[in-house]
Design an enzyme around this catalytic site. Structure first.
Site, short mmCIF file in Angstrom:
data_model
loop_
_atom_site.label_atom_id
_atom_site.label_comp_id
_atom_site.label_asym_id
_atom_site.label_seq_id
_atom_site.Cartn_x
_atom_site.Cartn_y
_atom_site.Cartn_z
N GLU A 324 -8.27 0.33 11.15
CA GLU A 324 -7.08 1.08 10.75
C GLU A 324 -7.44 2.46 10.19
O GLU A 324 -6.95 2.88 9.15
CB GLU A 324 -6.25 0.28 9.74
CG GLU A 324 -5.79 -1.05 10.31
CD GLU A 324 -4.89 -1.86 9.38
OE1 GLU A 324 -4.99 -1.66 8.16
OE2 GLU A 324 -4.11 -2.67 9.88
N ASP A 403 -2.53 -10.85 10.81
CA ASP A 403 -2.44 -10.10 9.55
C ASP A 403 -1.44 -10.72 8.58
O ASP A 403 -0.30 -10.28 8.51
CB ASP A 403 -2.01 -8.65 9.88
CG ASP A 403 -2.17 -7.72 8.70
OD1 ASP A 403 -2.70 -8.16 7.67
OD2 ASP A 403 -1.77 -6.55 8.82
N GLU A 431 3.59 -9.16 1.23
CA GLU A 431 3.82 -8.05 2.15
C GLU A 431 4.76 -8.41 3.31
O GLU A 431 5.78 -7.77 3.52
CB GLU A 431 2.49 -7.54 2.70
CG GLU A 431 2.65 -6.45 3.72
CD GLU A 431 1.33 -5.95 4.29
OE1 GLU A 431 0.27 -6.38 3.81
OE2 GLU A 431 1.36 -5.13 5.22
C1 GCV Z 1 -5.18 -2.17 2.94
C2 GCV Z 1 -2.31 -4.70 6.50
C3 GCV Z 1 -1.60 -3.87 5.48
C4 GCV Z 1 -2.38 -2.64 5.07
C5 GCV Z 1 -3.75 -3.11 4.60
C6 GCV Z 1 -4.42 -3.86 5.73
C7 GCV Z 1 -5.74 -4.43 5.33
O1 GCV Z 1 -2.35 -4.01 7.73
O2 GCV Z 1 -0.35 -3.51 5.97
O3 GCV Z 1 -1.69 -2.01 4.05
O4 GCV Z 1 -4.53 -2.02 4.18
O5 GCV Z 1 -3.60 -4.94 6.10
O6 GCV Z 1 -5.75 -5.61 4.99
O7 GCV Z 1 -6.73 -3.74 5.33
#
Ligand code: GCV
Length: 871
Positions: A324, A403, A431
């Site tokens: 990411e 995720d 989340e």
């Molecule tokens: C810290 C998901 C979340 C992101 C997070 C990522 C991760 O995609 O939306 O905010 O980033 O996981 O666990 O690295």
């Protein structure tokens, strides 16, 4: 009772009489020195959370009493914390009616060696596993003795909390003789705090650690948090975000981090941080961050030494790399093992560890490539590296291959590493599961993953035993809870704290049941009354599946806005982009084909027995069918229902279940702390409304796409619903919503405030039968102001309210909410044909008082309605 204070009730004062002067002095000193332990406003105030030791007015009896002379056998700070905690805990209890209070004997806290030396001749266990404890009640020279003995001082502290938990949950201590040890060595929370004070995916306010680019001056909350963590056995806390971690290695920041470590140390919680793998370049000014470059290696070694000089008990680092947008070893053609080992070698001389995240994937996948599959990534990348990681590296694996989804299978990588220590990463912060605005107890989800038997090497291999290091005989392993707490009562919602509690308890002992943990938490925070415990626990245990029922189905994952807030519905947000959270719906069918025979091959990453189960649609559990297979809408599930009918049924069922949560909570009125009662009542009312938004979005969407009607006639028909766009509008304008399914009929009305146009209105003439009705107004609580609304019937105001909540984004699916108006007597509002219903909206700043519809629903609870019979 609300307002009960630790140590100030008559009973507690009585209890104090039996404390000797020294103990009293220590309690007094402890209470005044630690603001976080001051009396609480009501039982669920979050600074105390489950450690209030009062549970409203129902102070618990101790059978038999704890000897009030409480002392440590050694000088350890942790033992001193344990002493103070037991003093605080028993000051909040009463002596059982008719029993004699203890005035003699002693309660001692120490290590096994210290206990052995102090009580020669007493039979003492020869050995307890690391960080474990022994709790014993006995007689010593004719006087009662309670022993809290740890394998080391950490164990003694955990033992003290365990003793208090037993007391608070009403355990009989008469024959107390218990040995416990944590199932796994790594039991950390990750906080994802940013230096500017924000918290990634945090729904509980700003960071308790950082503000304005540095560590906060006031770290009292940090100490209080560490106490909460220690009470459930958590031993590490990684304070900063895994994204953008480079600033945390700057020298000034390390000094601040050392203060955080100091603040947590009295509770045995060790500091860890996330590091950016490009730090040698970003912070150190080197030309490269190639992990195999000698200068890079030397830089890391020196940096880690610098940390240990200031934080001698530093626990280690967490790494998110090549994921990411975060930099990683792939830039130099190096592997995650290369990167992890450089850090591991630097940490090893100090006893630190590396948690290297397996959350590595390409977020620019080609949607048109039917073989592309994000779910495969972790296994594809990490399985070939098994055996290449240094012994102090632990690969940190999210519980599922995507995720933190509300429903997804266990990651096959757990069974794909036999020569590497592993940890399971889960989210305490909700989340994808309602962001603390929805009640979702997560222990049942986590238990499902922990108990899942991967059948590695064709033998029993439940995930919990793999991460304990048992299955493949690994030295380390554990659980990481991404908690993202903040200054607003830690998680921003009192009931959400059950998830933090549950995480700690499961990391300590993954064999505990979700039921047992819920009961423990409820007794410590809400009430010990059996009927309250039964109701709260039932609600908690139902809540995860309820959420799944109204948000997703059959393994599609939650159909949320995955490129935005991750909160409300947005069905197509997952599709046609590179993120790979696809469900591939079309008018004929839905689901990702992940079989080996015709799909992406992901199913083949599991050990043979599990792979075989997922390979065929017939043997895949319905709850994951669409995760593994693309199926026609008319395919019949094991229940005999078609997929499309299931979609309709489960979303109506889910919305009803959400409403039931509110009904169940209502039975607690007058039985629990009134402040908590009202807080959660309002949250559940909102949740029931948002569940309807979810239901309608998903049902409308798939009805339109498939054209297949709902056998029960509900989809697309909303009896009692009057659309705003179909009404007489004054000032309001009709606006199309994107995505269309997030508003009823795809449209809302908005009022563009202008000096001439202070308010707008929507008017309907009622044409149904006479009776009493609950009138629900579905409106959008948009950002930028607090619009006001008024509902009137024939010109008489029936209700007024403000749109003043703050939702995660300005999209309709996130902000659509409802207000239900009832008569002044709490019953439905009387309506007869020809009555004029009018909603007036007053915009405020950029909040345009947007409206979707009203819904007129017969008040079946009203006496005359039940007598007068509805048409
Ligand atoms: C810290 C998901 C979340 C992101 C997070 C990522 C991760 O995609 O939306 O905010 O980033 O996981 O666990 O690295």
């Amino acid at each position: 009772m609300a307002g009960s204070k630790v140590g100030t009730s008559a009973a507690a004062r009585l209890r104090m009489v039996f404390l000797d002067a020294i103990v009293f002095a220590v309690i007094f000193a402890a209470a005044s020195a630690a603001p976080a332990q001051t009396p609480v406003a009501h039982a669920q105030t979050n600074d105390q959370a489950w450690l209030s030791y009062t549970v409203g007015h129902e102070r618990l009896a101790i059978p038999p009493p704890i000897p009030p002379s409480i002392h440590a056998l050694g000088n350890s700070v942790l033992e001193q914390s344990a002493v103070r905690e037991i003093q605080l805990g028993i000051a909040g209890t009463t002596v059982i009616a008719g029993a004699k209070a203890a005035s003699a004997g002693e309660t001692v806290i120490g290590t096994l060696d210290e206990v052995r030396a102090a009580f020669r001749g007493l039979q003492i266990p020869a050995h307890i596993a690391a960080h474990g404890f022994w709790l014993k009640r006995t007689l010593w020279r004719g006087r009662p003795l309670i022993i809290v003995a740890g394998s080391n001082d950490h164990g003694a502290l955990f033992g003290a909390f365990d003793l208090l938990r037993r007391i608070a949950t009403g355990a009989d201590l008469t024959h107390l003789d218990a040995i416990e040890a944590p199932a796994m060595p790594i039991r950390w929370v990750d906080e994802w705090g940013n230096a500017n004070g924000t918290v990634e995916r945090g729904y509980g306010g700003r960071s308790i650690f950082f503000e304005g680019g540095k560590v906060r001056d006031d770290l009292n909350d940090v100490t209080t948090y560490a106490r909460l963590l220690a009470s459930v056995g958590i031993n590490g806390c990684n304070v900063n975000n895994v994204n953008g971690a480079a600033p945390f290695l700057a020298p000034e920041m390390i000094k601040g981090l050392a203060r955080i470590a100091d603040a947590m140390r009295p509770w045995g919680v060790r500091l860890a941080i996330s590091v950016d793998i490009a730090s040698p370049q970003k912070v150190g000014g080197l030309k490269t961050f190639d992990p195999l470059d000698p200068d890079v290696k030397a830089w890391w070694a020196a940096k880690i030494d610098e940390i240990y000089q200031q934080i001698p008990d530093f626990a280690g680092v967490t790494v998110k790399a090549d994921s990411e947008g975060q930099p990683g070893p792939a830039s130099y053609g190096r592997s995650p093992a290369d990167a992890a080992n450089v850090l591991a070698n630097a940490l090893a001389p100090h006893g630190g560890v590396v948690l290297y995240r397996a959350f590595v994937y390409n977020n620019h996948l080609d949607y048109n490539d039917m073989k592309a599959d994000r779910a495969r990534a972790a296994y594809d990348i990490f399985h070939p590296l098994d055996g290449q990681f240094a012994p102090n590296v632990i690969v940190q694996i999210k519980y599922g291959p995507i995720d933190f989804q509300a429903e997804e299978p266990v990651s096959p990588l757990f069974a794909g590493l036999h020569k590497t220590s592993e940890a399971m990463e889960l989210q305490v912060t909700q989340e994808y599961l309602g962001q603390q605005r929805h009640l979702v107890y997560l222990a049942p989800l986590w238990k499902e993953k922990l108990d899942f038997d991967l059948r590695a090497e064709n033998r029993a291999a439940p995930v919990k035993e793999i991460i304990e290091g048992k299955s493949f005989n690994q030295p380390l392993g554990g659980m990481i809870g991404v908690s993202c707490i903040g200054r607003d009562g830690w998680l921003g919602a009192p009931m959400a704290m059950v998830n933090l509690y549950a995480f700690g308890r499961l990391a300590w002992n993954p064999n505990l049941s979700a039921e047992q943990i819920a009961a423990e938490w409820t007794k410590q925070t809400i009430s010990t009354k059996p009927e309250v415990v039964a109701t709260v626990d039932k609600m908690l245990l139902e809540s995860w599946q309820t959420y799944v029922h109204y948000t997703g189905f059959l393994g599609t994952q939650t159909l949320t806005d995955i490129t935005g807030s991750h909160y409300g519905p947005n069905i197509e947000a997952s599709e046609r982009n590179g993120w790979g959270q696809w469900h591939r719906d079309d008018p004929q069918g839905i689901g990702m084909d992940r079989s080996v025979a015709t799909g992406t091959g992901f199913a083949g990453q599991y050990p043979p027995e599990v792979a075989k189960m997922y390979e065929s649609a017939a043997t895949t559990p319905d709850s994951l069918l669409l995760f593994f297979h693309h199926m026609p809408w008319t395919y019949k599930l094991h229940s005999g229902k078609t997929i499309i009918q299931y979609v309709y049924d489960i979303h109506y069922q889910g919305a009803e279940e959400a409403a039931q949560l509110g009904d169940e909570w209502a039975t607690l009125k007058g039985k629990i702390d009134p402040q908590l009662y009202e807080d959660e009542r309002a949250r559940l009312e909102y949740q029931a409304g948002h569940a309807i938004v979810w239901r309608d979005a998903i049902v409308q969407y798939f009805l339109k796409e498939t054209g297949i009607p709902d056998a029960l006639g509900r989809a697309g028909h909303y009896p009692g619903r009057l659309e705003a766009e179909g009404a007489r509008l004054t000032g309001y304008k009709i606006v199309d919503v994107t995505p269309w399914e997030n508003a009823s009929g795809g449209k809302i009305v908005t009022c563009d405030a202008s000096p001439a146009q202070k308010t707008c209105s929507v008017e309907w003439t009622y044409a149904g039968k006479a009776g009493r009705f609950n009138i629900t107004v579905q409106y959008l609580d948009l950002r930028g102001g607090a619009a006001h609304f008024a509902l009137d019937v024939n010109g008489a105001v029936a209700a007024t309210w403000a749109a003043d909540a703050l939702f995660p984004s300005n999209h309709a699916g996130d902000t659509s909410t409802r207000f239900t108006a009832r008569g002044p007597d709490g019953r439905g509002i009387e309506l007869k044909p020809g009555d004029v219903l009018r909603v007036e909206g007053a915009p405020d700043a950029s909040d345009p008082a947007a409206l979707d519809y009203i819904e007129i629903e017969r008040d079946v609870s009203s006496a005359e309605n039940s007598a007068a019979k509805v048409p």
